[in-house]
Design an enzyme around this catalytic site. Sequence first.
Site, PDB file in Angstrom:
ATOM      1  N   GLU A   1     -15.649   5.285 -16.173  1.00 13.77           N
ATOM      2  CA  GLU A   1     -16.052   5.710 -14.824  1.00 13.77           C
ATOM      3  C   GLU A   1     -16.524   4.505 -13.985  1.00 13.77           C
ATOM      4  O   GLU A   1     -17.296   3.679 -14.471  1.00 13.77           O
ATOM      5  CB  GLU A   1     -17.202   6.722 -14.951  1.00 13.77           C
ATOM      6  CG  GLU A   1     -17.617   7.364 -13.626  1.00 13.77           C
ATOM      7  CD  GLU A   1     -18.822   8.296 -13.778  1.00 13.77           C
ATOM      8  OE1 GLU A   1     -19.470   8.263 -14.846  1.00 13.77           O
ATOM      9  OE2 GLU A   1     -19.111   9.057 -12.831  1.00 13.77           O
TER      10      GLU A   1
ATOM     11  N   LYS B   1     -14.797  14.441  -8.849  1.00 14.53           N
ATOM     12  CA  LYS B   1     -15.882  14.936  -9.713  1.00 14.53           C
ATOM     13  C   LYS B   1     -16.558  16.156  -9.089  1.00 14.53           C
ATOM     14  O   LYS B   1     -17.081  16.093  -7.982  1.00 14.53           O
ATOM     15  CB  LYS B   1     -16.888  13.807  -9.913  1.00 14.53           C
ATOM     16  CG  LYS B   1     -17.984  14.058 -10.936  1.00 14.53           C
ATOM     17  CD  LYS B   1     -18.789  12.748 -11.149  1.00 14.53           C
ATOM     18  CE  LYS B   1     -19.887  12.885 -12.169  1.00 14.53           C
ATOM     19  NZ  LYS B   1     -20.556  11.570 -12.420  1.00 14.53           N
TER      20      LYS B   1
ATOM     21  N   CYS C   1     -17.565  12.376 -16.382  1.00 12.93           N
ATOM     22  CA  CYS C   1     -18.970  12.278 -16.822  1.00 12.93           C
ATOM     23  C   CYS C   1     -19.759  13.606 -16.807  1.00 12.93           C
ATOM     24  O   CYS C   1     -19.590  14.403 -17.704  1.00 12.93           O
ATOM     25  CB  CYS C   1     -19.682  11.206 -16.008  1.00 12.93           C
ATOM     26  SG  CYS C   1     -21.117  10.502 -16.869  1.00 12.93           S
TER      27      CYS C   1
END
Lengths: 291, 291
Positions: free
Chosen positions: B40, B113, B150
């Site tokens: 990331e 995300k 994540c």
Amino acid sequence: MKVGLIQHSNSEDTNENLSYTLDQIDTLAQQGVQLIVLQELHGSLYFCQTESQHHFDLAESLDGNTASALAASAKKNNVVIVGSIFEKRGNGIYHNTAIVLESDGTLAGHYRKMHIPDDPGYYEKYYFTPGDTGFTPIKTSIGTLGVLVCWDQWFPESARLMALAGADILIFPTAIGWDLRDNEEEKQRQLDAWITIQRSHSIANNLPLISVNRVGHENDPSKQTDGIEFWGNSFACDARGKVITSCSNNNHENAIIEIDMTESEQQRLVWPYFRDRRIDAYNNITKRSID
Amino acid sequence: MKVGLIQHSNSEDTNENLSYTLDQIDTLAQQGVQLIVLQELHGSLYFCQTESQHHFDLAESLDGNTASALAASAKKNNVVIVGSIFEKRGNGIYHNTAIVLESDGTLAGHYRKMHIPDDPGYYEKYYFTPGDTGFTPIKTSIGTLGVLVCWDQWFPESARLMALAGADILIFPTAIGWDLRDNEEEKQRQLDAWITIQRSHSIANNLPLISVNRVGHENDPSKQTDGIEFWGNSFACDARGKVITSCSNNNHENAIIEIDMTESEQQRLVWPYFRDRRIDAYNNITKRSID
């Protein structure tokens, strides 16, 4: 909160099974536990290894022999008990049902297994109508219990819905074991997957969890397989998914676990998943497949 | 399928970071990998340790410098690349975005995300608008990639939706680390929870999974904390949740993993969760709380 669990093998003699269970409840209660969790279908052999109509004779109602005996024991010992029965709800409607007995001897609630497995040796779809209780936790004097049963373990939706509905703890009576034809590596992989998926529910929902499994070998009456070696390994983990108690894979065993019921709230502040869920984007969870 | 992953630390020099990444892609491609996964925000330091307006200067568009360089590298090396950028979508709209470059140099797709964390040291809500791509896997020449980022790791809904929409594999670029003030036991608990929750997505969805995390210590510019010790431990597991590759917690490291892309279908026959999901009873998943 002090919790007791009873892991054991079963015989064909249902009176013997019940009597063993009641004795262990007495023993645990004398040690001061407030909640006792039993394994799935603790009253009988795991009859689902074959499809045989006569096994339906084992089924009982929600106020049948097993439920009544557990209720009396709960009252006598002043403990909450999570039990499991083959429930006859009506002619032709049978469930795999967890029952929660309050410490005053009343039925606090029941949960009818929602996800029903079916594969060689576990012919549950023949016996059990899928539950219609939904994923509703059961309120008791010692907390709100998110009681699920065995195969529900593999579905993150089950645990999430219990958590959203206010469960303080996740509880799984279960009956799972090894096929003796598998090699050691495959057996360990299955056991590890089973522990991992349950710990993940604890982690994802910041909740403590208790899972109680049977032990011992039960023959396949059809002789098509070598039967099932139930793998025990009943365990508990804290609200952060850390295993705090673990039983053997082959012994009758009672365990007493101290569960910190305040940890969940604290953990939800440290890793605040419930703040961030994208409920605007989860609609498709109710689809079979997003085609 | 042969997959490569690149775990590394980052410096303030974004050119140096990009150049390092491109070199490693060349090296992995020479070893015959078909897919390369980056960590990331591999182009910069993890700037979210503080809230500072000047960090928005790091943001790039979907056809900016990083995306263009990765696209050229993907074409030159004939590999698919999963990268991660701080995306400037428009004035005042920024995302934490994963990009997938096809082996012909085109952009196969992007994922913004969806779940954005925010806690001391990880002030992501200041920088990143929550994604509106939904949980849509990205089709490529080597398979359909369920790319998440994540914090999405902690939400079983993310992985489930990717699986339902046809993902062949789950992929997580990530940036997570230790607070040096925590003791060793707490650090290990966090790392173990992080591995466990991801393995559980693999188990629940019968999918292989790759997770790539950064390493190294990055200072907190505000000096309010001792910074973050990114814990590496990039790993891959098979469609049964078994870890097949695991990196160190403190070194630059490339790993090459052989992923069996046929195992998922087989595993879905052995443990057929997708057959049994109770889609009639999952509606409340879209609620914040079932009051």
